[in-house]
Structures are given as C-alpha cells and as structure tokens.
Write a protein that holds these residues in place. Sequence first.
Motif, PDB file in Angstrom:
ATOM      1  N   VAL A 123      33.999  35.026  48.970  1.00 17.25           N
ATOM      2  CA  VAL A 123      33.227  35.793  47.994  1.00 17.25           C
ATOM      3  C   VAL A 123      34.200  36.728  47.297  1.00 17.25           C
ATOM      4  O   VAL A 123      34.928  37.480  47.952  1.00 17.25           O
ATOM      5  N   LEU A 124      34.206  36.667  45.967  1.00 13.00           N
ATOM      6  CA  LEU A 124      35.057  37.548  45.169  1.00 13.00           C
ATOM      7  C   LEU A 124      34.203  38.636  44.554  1.00 13.00           C
ATOM      8  O   LEU A 124      33.101  38.375  44.069  1.00 13.00           O
ATOM      9  N   LEU A 125      34.720  39.848  44.547  1.00 19.69           N
ATOM     10  CA  LEU A 125      34.055  40.990  43.921  1.00 19.69           C
ATOM     11  C   LEU A 125      34.966  41.477  42.794  1.00 19.69           C
ATOM     12  O   LEU A 125      36.165  41.685  43.009  1.00 19.69           O
ATOM     13  N   PHE A 126      34.382  41.630  41.596  1.00 12.33           N
ATOM     14  CA  PHE A 126      35.155  41.951  40.397  1.00 12.33           C
ATOM     15  C   PHE A 126      34.742  43.268  39.762  1.00 12.33           C
ATOM     16  O   PHE A 126      33.564  43.624  39.774  1.00 12.33           O
ATOM     17  N   ARG A 127      35.708  43.913  39.134  1.00  8.13           N
ATOM     18  CA  ARG A 127      35.459  44.960  38.151  1.00  8.13           C
ATOM     19  C   ARG A 127      35.548  44.252  36.802  1.00  8.13           C
ATOM     20  O   ARG A 127      36.510  43.539  36.544  1.00  8.13           O
ATOM     21  N   MET A 128      34.561  44.493  35.952  1.00  9.92           N
ATOM     22  CA  MET A 128      34.556  43.818  34.657  1.00  9.92           C
ATOM     23  C   MET A 128      35.504  44.497  33.666  1.00  9.92           C
ATOM     24  O   MET A 128      35.861  43.893  32.662  1.00  9.92           O
ATOM     25  N   ARG A 129      35.896  45.714  33.951  1.00  8.92           N
ATOM     26  CA  ARG A 129      36.918  46.392  33.146  1.00  8.92           C
ATOM     27  C   ARG A 129      37.578  47.456  34.027  1.00  8.92           C
ATOM     28  O   ARG A 129      36.977  47.944  34.978  1.00  8.92           O
ATOM     29  N   SER A 130      38.770  47.812  33.672  1.00 12.88           N
ATOM     30  CA  SER A 130      39.528  48.808  34.434  1.00 12.88           C
ATOM     31  C   SER A 130      38.778  50.133  34.494  1.00 12.88           C
ATOM     32  O   SER A 130      38.246  50.613  33.501  1.00 12.88           O
ATOM     33  N   GLY A 131      38.723  50.700  35.673  1.00 13.95           N
ATOM     34  CA  GLY A 131      38.070  51.983  35.874  1.00 13.95           C
ATOM     35  C   GLY A 131      36.565  51.911  36.061  1.00 13.95           C
ATOM     36  O   GLY A 131      35.943  52.909  36.398  1.00 13.95           O
ATOM     37  N   ALA A 132      35.961  50.745  35.855  1.00 11.57           N
ATOM     38  CA  ALA A 132      34.516  50.590  36.028  1.00 11.57           C
ATOM     39  C   ALA A 132      34.210  50.299  37.498  1.00 11.57           C
ATOM     40  O   ALA A 132      35.096  49.960  38.285  1.00 11.57           O
ATOM     41  N   ILE A 133      32.940  50.431  37.855  1.00 12.25           N
ATOM     42  CA  ILE A 133      32.551  50.052  39.211  1.00 12.25           C
ATOM     43  C   ILE A 133      32.606  48.528  39.349  1.00 12.25           C
ATOM     44  O   ILE A 133      32.550  47.801  38.357  1.00 12.25           O
ATOM     45  N   ALA A 134      32.698  48.051  40.569  1.00  8.67           N
ATOM     46  CA  ALA A 134      32.658  46.615  40.838  1.00  8.67           C
ATOM     47  C   ALA A 134      31.216  46.145  40.707  1.00  8.67           C
ATOM     48  O   ALA A 134      30.326  46.709  41.343  1.00  8.67           O
ATOM     49  N   LYS A 135      30.994  45.123  39.859  1.00  6.24           N
ATOM     50  CA  LYS A 135      29.612  44.694  39.664  1.00  6.24           C
ATOM     51  C   LYS A 135      29.454  43.219  39.341  1.00  6.24           C
ATOM     52  O   LYS A 135      28.473  42.814  38.720  1.00  6.24           O
ATOM     53  N   HIS A 136      30.397  42.392  39.761  1.00  8.50           N
ATOM     54  CA  HIS A 136      30.242  40.950  39.564  1.00  8.50           C
ATOM     55  C   HIS A 136      30.760  40.238  40.801  1.00  8.50           C
ATOM     56  O   HIS A 136      31.732  40.681  41.430  1.00  8.50           O
ATOM     57  N   LEU A 137      30.107  39.136  41.147  1.00  8.17           N
ATOM     58  CA  LEU A 137      30.442  38.362  42.346  1.00  8.17           C
ATOM     59  C   LEU A 137      30.601  36.892  42.009  1.00  8.17           C
ATOM     60  O   LEU A 137      29.980  36.393  41.068  1.00  8.17           O
ATOM     61  N   GLY A 138      31.388  36.205  42.801  1.00  7.72           N
ATOM     62  CA  GLY A 138      31.527  34.760  42.669  1.00  7.72           C
ATOM     63  C   GLY A 138      32.034  34.163  43.970  1.00  7.72           C
ATOM     64  O   GLY A 138      32.422  34.894  44.888  1.00  7.72           O
ATOM     65  N   ILE A 139      32.044  32.835  44.019  1.00 10.17           N
ATOM     66  CA  ILE A 139      32.510  32.093  45.198  1.00 10.17           C
ATOM     67  C   ILE A 139      33.719  31.252  44.796  1.00 10.17           C
ATOM     68  O   ILE A 139      33.654  30.478  43.828  1.00 10.17           O
ATOM     69  N   VAL A 140      34.820  31.376  45.532  1.00  8.14           N
ATOM     70  CA  VAL A 140      36.002  30.565  45.263  1.00  8.14           C
ATOM     71  C   VAL A 140      35.657  29.099  45.513  1.00  8.14           C
ATOM     72  O   VAL A 140      35.204  28.735  46.606  1.00  8.14           O
ATOM     73  N   ALA A 141      35.874  28.261  44.495  1.00  8.17           N
ATOM     74  CA  ALA A 141      35.702  26.817  44.658  1.00  8.17           C
ATOM     75  C   ALA A 141      37.053  26.180  44.962  1.00  8.17           C
ATOM     76  O   ALA A 141      37.219  25.487  45.966  1.00  8.17           O
ATOM     77  N   VAL A 142      38.020  26.435  44.092  1.00  9.54           N
ATOM     78  CA  VAL A 142      39.391  25.963  44.284  1.00  9.54           C
ATOM     79  C   VAL A 142      40.284  27.205  44.217  1.00  9.54           C
ATOM     80  O   VAL A 142      40.315  27.887  43.192  1.00  9.54           O
ATOM     81  N   PRO A 143      40.988  27.533  45.308  1.00  3.78           N
ATOM     82  CA  PRO A 143      41.788  28.763  45.339  1.00  3.78           C
ATOM     83  C   PRO A 143      42.713  28.904  44.129  1.00  3.78           C
ATOM     84  O   PRO A 143      43.409  27.964  43.754  1.00  3.78           O
ATOM     85  N   ASN A 144      42.645  30.075  43.522  1.00  6.25           N
ATOM     86  CA  ASN A 144      43.459  30.423  42.361  1.00  6.25           C
ATOM     87  C   ASN A 144      43.242  29.505  41.166  1.00  6.25           C
ATOM     88  O   ASN A 144      44.061  29.490  40.242  1.00  6.25           O
TER      89      ASN A 144
END
Length: 142
Positions: A87-108
């Motif tokens: 499970v990946l957790l993302f910030r959609m822009r620098s300095g923002a809170i983390a608010k997006h998630l995804g699942i790694v299908a193929v690493p990198n």
Amino acid sequence: MSARVVALARSWIGTPYVHQASVRGSGADCLGLIRGIWRELFGDEPETPPPYTPDWGEISGHELLLAGALRHLRELPREVPMQPGEVLLFRMRSGAIAKHLGIVAVPNASFVHAYDRHGVVESPLSAPWIAGIVGRFRFPCV
C-alpha cells in the motif's frame, strides 16, 4: 499473499470513482479501494472511517490517513525494495497532508488506485508519483 493483493486490486479496475464508496464494480475512492481489499482479505474492517470531504484534513493539517495506516498496516522502511501488493500513501503536493492511496502492481513500474474522474485504474508509477510517496505499508498478513 502479495500476488493475491495485486489480483484483488486489479479486480477493482473499471470501478467508477465515487467519493466515500467502497463497492467493487459500483464505486470507490482511493480509501474505499484499500477498505474493499481489506474486507476481501480479512472480513470486517478494523474501523469505519468517519464521513470525510474531498479536502478532509487539509484545513486542520492532521495526518488522518497516515495515522490510520500506521494503526492498521505494517510500515516498511524506505530502504526495503518495493514489492507487489504494498500500500502506497502519497502527498499530492509538497507540504500537503498525505491523502491518496494505491497498491503496487509492478514494483517501481505501476500501481492500482482510484482516481477522481478516472475510476480504479492501473497507472504508471512515474517519477512524480514516486516523489509523492510518503509511506509504504503491507497488509498485516503479507
């Protein structure tokens, strides 16, 4: 188990984006996708998220999604190579809170996520997405 997580995530592809939803084929947002996979792996969810708006957490600045991930998932150190099913957790822009998630299908290379106006899709894990990763996690059983 990681192959199962990827297969489950991919089974959601084509589900329309619906804010706060978590029903494969009917609607999901990024949290709903993770919640749905959790239910398929374990049954009941560990907690029900409160109602949230698309800009939740931004006003208060509280890292609500990160806190939830830390409560229920196993955090991975950055130096551990990326694996399918994470499970990946993302910030959609620098300095923002983390608010997006995804699942790694193929690493990198690719990940599955529910994206506004696109639904659940498998997207390239491109440099901008990689730069936004704030945390990597595994489901407890993986």
